[in-house]
Design a protein around this motif. Structure first.
Motif, short mmCIF file in Angstrom:
data_model
loop_
_atom_site.label_atom_id
_atom_site.label_comp_id
_atom_site.label_asym_id
_atom_site.label_seq_id
_atom_site.Cartn_x
_atom_site.Cartn_y
_atom_site.Cartn_z
N PHE A 139 44.98 43.58 28.94
CA PHE A 139 45.48 42.65 29.95
C PHE A 139 45.31 43.25 31.35
N LEU A 140 45.71 44.51 31.53
CA LEU A 140 45.61 45.15 32.85
C LEU A 140 44.16 45.37 33.28
N GLY A 142 41.74 43.52 32.53
CA GLY A 142 41.28 42.20 32.93
C GLY A 142 41.70 41.82 34.34
N ILE A 143 42.73 42.48 34.85
CA ILE A 143 43.17 42.25 36.23
C ILE A 143 42.53 43.28 37.16
N VAL A 144 42.49 44.55 36.73
CA VAL A 144 41.98 45.64 37.57
C VAL A 144 40.52 45.42 37.95
N PRO A 146 38.56 42.61 38.31
CA PRO A 146 38.32 41.64 39.41
C PRO A 146 38.92 42.09 40.74
N VAL A 147 40.10 42.71 40.69
CA VAL A 147 40.72 43.18 41.94
C VAL A 147 39.85 44.26 42.57
N SER A 148 39.29 45.14 41.76
CA SER A 148 38.39 46.18 42.28
C SER A 148 37.14 45.57 42.89
N ALA A 168 47.17 47.49 46.00
CA ALA A 168 47.51 46.71 44.81
C ALA A 168 46.74 47.23 43.61
N ASP A 169 45.47 47.52 43.80
CA ASP A 169 44.63 48.05 42.73
C ASP A 169 45.15 49.41 42.26
N LEU A 172 48.09 48.91 39.98
CA LEU A 172 47.64 48.46 38.66
C LEU A 172 47.01 49.59 37.86
N THR A 175 49.65 51.98 36.62
CA THR A 175 50.33 51.38 35.47
C THR A 175 49.48 51.56 34.22
#
Length: 189
Positions: A139-140, A142-144, A146-148, A168-169, A172, A175
Motif C-alpha cells: 500500500f505504501l 503504491g503511494i511513495v 507516484p509521490v516521488s 511528505a515523501d 512515507l 513509515t
C-alpha cells in the motif's frame, strides 16, 4: 495526443527509468512486459502474460546465460508467474473484503506462494510474518512511487513545492522503513 505517440512517450520514460536504475533483472522484466503490452495494444493483438514472460526470459537467457543463476531474476519471474496462476482463485476466495484490500491481499499472497520455496532454498528461512507485513508495504509503495515521481517533475518547475512534496515523501518512506524494521523484532520473521 495520438495513441502511437502516447506509447512512444511511455516507453521512453520506462526505458529511461530502467537505464537510471541500472537494468536489474526485475526492472528489465517489468519494462519488457510493459513494452510488449503497449505494443500489443497498439497493434490490436491479444496480450498473453505467460507467452510474454517466456519470450522475455528466453531473450534474457540468450543475451546472458548466467542470468538464470541470479536470484533477482528467479524471484522476479517466479513472483509474476505465481500472480498469473494464483491471483484469481485467491481474489475470489476473499470476496467479502473491500475491493482494494481484496486486490492487495490476492496479489501479495499469490506472489508469496510462488516465491516462498525459492526464498527458503536460497536464504534458509520462511517468514509467515512477511505475508502480513507486505500488505501495508505494498500500500505504501503504491503511494511513495507516484509521490516521488511528482517530486522529480516539480523539482524542475518550482523548488519550494518540490520541497514540500519531498517532506511528505520522506514521511512515507520513513513509515515504510519502520514497518520493515518492525519485522525484525517479531517472532518467526
Amino acid at each position: 495526443i495520438k495513441e502511437k505517440f502516447k506509447i512512444i512517450i511511455l516507453l521512453w520514460i520506462i526505458w529511461s527509468f530502467a537505464f537510471i536504475v541500472g537494468f536489474t533483472p526485475s526492472v528489465i522484466r517489468a519494462s519488457s512486459m510493459i513494452t510488449l503490452f503497449s505494443v500489443s495494444n497498439l497493434l490490436d493483438r491479444r496480450y498473453d502474460l505467460f507467452s510474454s514472460l517466456a519470450f522475455i526470459s528466453l531473450t534474457n537467457i540468450v543475451i546472458n546465460p548466467f542470468i538464470i543463476f541470479n536470484i533477482s531474476f528467479q524471484l522476479s519471474f517466479l513472483a509474476v508467474i505465481s500472480i498469473g496462476l494464483f491471483y484469481k482463485p485467491i481474489y475470489n476466495k476473499l470476496e467479502k473484503l473491500p475491493d482494494f484490500l481484496q486486490k492487495v491481499l490476492a496479489t501479495t499472497l499469490a506472489a508469496q506462494i510462488g516465491t516462498a520455496p525459492l526464498m527458503a532454498y536460497h536464504f534458509n528461512i520462511f517468514s509467515p510474518v512477511a505475508v502480513i507485513l507486505n500488505i501495508p508495504v505494498v500500500f505504501l509503495v503504491g503511494i511513495v512511487l507516484p509521490v516521488s515521481l511528482v517530486f522529480f517533475v516539480t523539482l524542475f518547475i518550482n523548488g519550494n513545492i518540490a520541497g514540500v512534496i519531498a517532506m511528505a515523501d520522506k514521511i512515507l518512506i520513513k513509515t515504510l522503513v519502520g514497518i520493515n524494521s518492525l519485522s525484525s523484532y517479531l517472532p518467526f520473521s
